[in-house]
Design a protein around this motif. Structure first.
Motif, PDB file in Angstrom:
ATOM      1  N   ASN A 172       0.804  -1.222   0.000  1.00 31.22           N
ATOM      2  CA  ASN A 172       0.000   0.000   0.000  1.00 31.22           C
ATOM      3  C   ASN A 172       0.836   1.271   0.000  1.00 31.22           C
ATOM      4  OD1 ASN A 172      -2.454  -1.325  -0.088  1.00 31.22           O
ATOM      5  ND2 ASN A 172      -2.739  -1.339   2.129  1.00 31.22           N
ATOM      6  N   GLU A 177      -2.768   3.923  -4.882  1.00 27.07           N
ATOM      7  CA  GLU A 177      -4.172   3.555  -4.686  1.00 27.07           C
ATOM      8  C   GLU A 177      -4.379   2.402  -3.708  1.00 27.07           C
ATOM      9  OE1 GLU A 177      -6.709   3.458  -8.120  1.00 27.07           O
ATOM     10  OE2 GLU A 177      -5.358   4.748  -9.256  1.00 27.07           O
ATOM     11  N   LYS A 178      -3.474   2.274  -2.728  1.00 31.78           N
ATOM     12  CA  LYS A 178      -3.602   1.224  -1.690  1.00 31.78           C
ATOM     13  C   LYS A 178      -3.991  -0.107  -2.328  1.00 31.78           C
ATOM     14  CE  LYS A 178      -4.352   4.188   2.262  1.00 31.78           C
ATOM     15  NZ  LYS A 178      -2.984   3.917   2.743  1.00 31.78           N
ATOM     16  N   ASP A 192      -5.464  -3.193  -0.602  1.00 32.02           N
ATOM     17  CA  ASP A 192      -6.820  -3.078  -0.068  1.00 32.02           C
ATOM     18  C   ASP A 192      -7.869  -2.927  -1.155  1.00 32.02           C
ATOM     19  OD1 ASP A 192      -5.690  -3.150   2.472  1.00 32.02           O
ATOM     20  OD2 ASP A 192      -5.617  -0.966   2.648  1.00 32.02           O
ATOM     21  N   THR A 193      -7.523  -2.165  -2.220  1.00 29.72           N
ATOM     22  CA  THR A 193      -8.527  -1.842  -3.241  1.00 29.72           C
ATOM     23  C   THR A 193      -8.402  -2.671  -4.509  1.00 29.72           C
ATOM     24  OG1 THR A 193      -7.138  -0.098  -4.203  1.00 29.72           O
ATOM     25  CG2 THR A 193      -8.588   0.536  -2.401  1.00 29.72           C
ATOM     26  N   LYS A 230      -5.397  -4.057 -10.492  1.00 31.94           N
ATOM     27  CA  LYS A 230      -6.405  -3.001 -10.502  1.00 31.94           C
ATOM     28  C   LYS A 230      -6.376  -2.327 -11.856  1.00 31.94           C
ATOM     29  CE  LYS A 230      -8.391   0.705  -7.754  1.00 31.94           C
ATOM     30  NZ  LYS A 230      -8.302   1.490  -6.500  1.00 31.94           N
ATOM     31  N   SER A 276      -4.629   9.222 -10.066  1.00 31.10           N
ATOM     32  CA  SER A 276      -6.056   9.045 -10.322  1.00 31.10           C
ATOM     33  C   SER A 276      -6.719  10.408 -10.557  1.00 31.10           C
ATOM     34  CB  SER A 276      -6.722   8.342  -9.141  1.00 31.10           C
ATOM     35  OG  SER A 276      -6.059   7.153  -8.841  1.00 31.10           O
TER      36      SER A 276
END
Length: 425
Positions: A45, A50-51, A54-55, A70, A271
């Motif tokens: 992370n 964008e971690k 977790d994401t 991702k 992002s």
């Protein structure tokens, strides 16, 4: 390029070209190994944007391996979830890793490197773990990542591992997140930039651009890459026989500038939505009309470029066009650096302040002479343009929020300087 009545949506064009640039990148693929609880997710992370742990979408590919991806981030991570070191489990894990490496070999999904994580404060490494590291090292380059590296014991453990002469590419101590000792003393994160550097030395050259896009630990590296590319682009576009154009047709600059901004955005890999880009580009021209943005950019430059005012209503030279485009690129890079830093720290971004910052930096960069424009990519070792831009943004925040200066410096500028200390004199 999409056109309608001599106009097109510049922002949509930037977003589409940015996406296309990222899709062209050769993805980087990294295996993250280590026992449960050593801080693999925290490392992921903080190294990647964008971690991701977790994401990102975590899809099991085998009993002990999970694939993390991702959309829009050109990296694939394979995590050894729930790794145990009993001999039976070790053999299973090694077989799964070996099969994965063979399956992906000679493809865009080939595994490039391994982060083997060990908690530094454990100050010990089990024999079974040594054997596993040796086996993995036979098929992939391995970096031993010593997580939670606090104090002298962590340094001693690192030296101990170095002296073991394990067949690994490197040993790197890291503190992925700031560690609070007390209310008055916090150990800042460290070691992540060095991990980035060592990783780039291991992965194929064609995947380095993707890795730089995906990482968030070294913002200067992104900015330097963007400046190098922008310098070459401007020199190629305007330096070799760029035909002078009538001021009334200044819009012909826009397709070139759209390509420039899109590639820079792809290098940074942050992002950004349409609203954010609108705020940035609106500061120096416009967002929908090619004629308006082209004319406005050049018109803004006239008052800052000696002698340029004499060509209003006449001809825009290649030199003037290159100065305007260079200033646009440098300013955009500096603003994206602020966004990337804020995003990494989980802090909110004021779009109104970004617009003011873009306008301010654009005016500053228009005043640079040609030599400075060509060499500004090296300013991290000299004038440190990013710290200057960040200080400007922080001062704008002070004015906007009326926060006491000392408190704000501690909260924002202090973080930025700590993160970028290796580049300070």
């Amino acid at each position: 390029m999409k056109q309608s009545k001599s106009k097109y949506n510049m922002i949509q064009e930037i977003l589409e070209k940015t996406e296309a640039e990222i899709e062209k990148m050769n993805p980087v693929n990294i295996l993250i190994a280590g026992k449960t609880g050593v801080g693999k997710s925290t490392l992921i992370n903080n190294v990647f944007r964008e971690k991701l742990a977790d994401t990102g979408i975590g899809k099991p590919v085998t009993k002990h391996l999970r694939r993390i991806t991702k959309e829009g981030i050109p990296i694939v991570l394979y995590d050894t979830r729930g790794l145990e070191l009993q001999q039976k489990i070790q053999k299973q894990v090694m077989k799964e890793i070996f099969d994965l490496v063979q399956e992906k070999k000679d493809s865009r999904e080939a595994i490039h490197a391994v982060y083997y994580c060990i908690q530094a404060n454990s100050s010990r490494i089990e024999d079974t773990e040594v054997e596993l590291i040796k086996e993995i090292s036979e098929i992939l380059p391995v970096i031993l990542v010593l997580t939670q590296s606090i104090g002298k014991p962590a340094d001693e453990f690192s030296r101990y591992l170095e002296e073991m002469n394990l067949p690994v590419a490197a040993v790197q101590n890291v503190m992925s997140e700031p560690y609070e000792i007390s209310d008055d003393y916090v150990i800042p994160r460290f070691g992540l930039k060095q991990l980035i550097e060592k990783t780039l030395q291991l992965i194929p050259k064609e995947s380095r651009e993707a890795f730089n896009n995906a990482q968030q630990a070294d913002i200067e590296r992104k900015a330097k890459a963007a400046r190098r590319w922008a310098s070459r682009y401007v020199a190629t576009t305007f330096g070799v026989g760029f035909a002078p154009i009538p001021f009334s047709d200044a819009s012909v600059l826009v397709p070139m500038q759209v390509t420039l901004l899109a590639h820079i955005t792809a290098i940074f890999g942050i992002s950004m939505d349409k609203t954010t880009i609108v705020s940035i580009i609106a500061a120096v021209g416009g967002t929908g009309s090619a004629t308006m943005i082209g004319k406005t950019l050049v018109a803004n430059a006239f008052k800052f470029i000696p002698g340029a005012g004499t060509i209003i209503g006449g001809i825009i030279s290649g030199t003037t066009a290159s100065i305007v485009t260079s200033a646009l690129a440098l300013s955009y890079i500096e603003v994206l650096s602020i966004i990337a830093t804020k995003e990494k720290e989980g802090e909110s971004i004021d779009l109104g302040l970004l617009e003011r910052l873009m306008r301010s930096q654009f005016k500053k960069n228009l005043k640079l002479d040609r030599k400075e424009l060509k060499t500004k990519e090296l300013e991290f070792d000299n004038d440190d343009a990013l710290n200057d831009a960040y200080s400007t943004y922080s001062q704008m925040e002070e004015t906007n929020l009326s926060v006491p200066f000392v408190k704000k410096v501690t909260r924002t500028v202090g973080k930025f300087i700590d993160d970028h200390r290796p580049f300070k004199k």
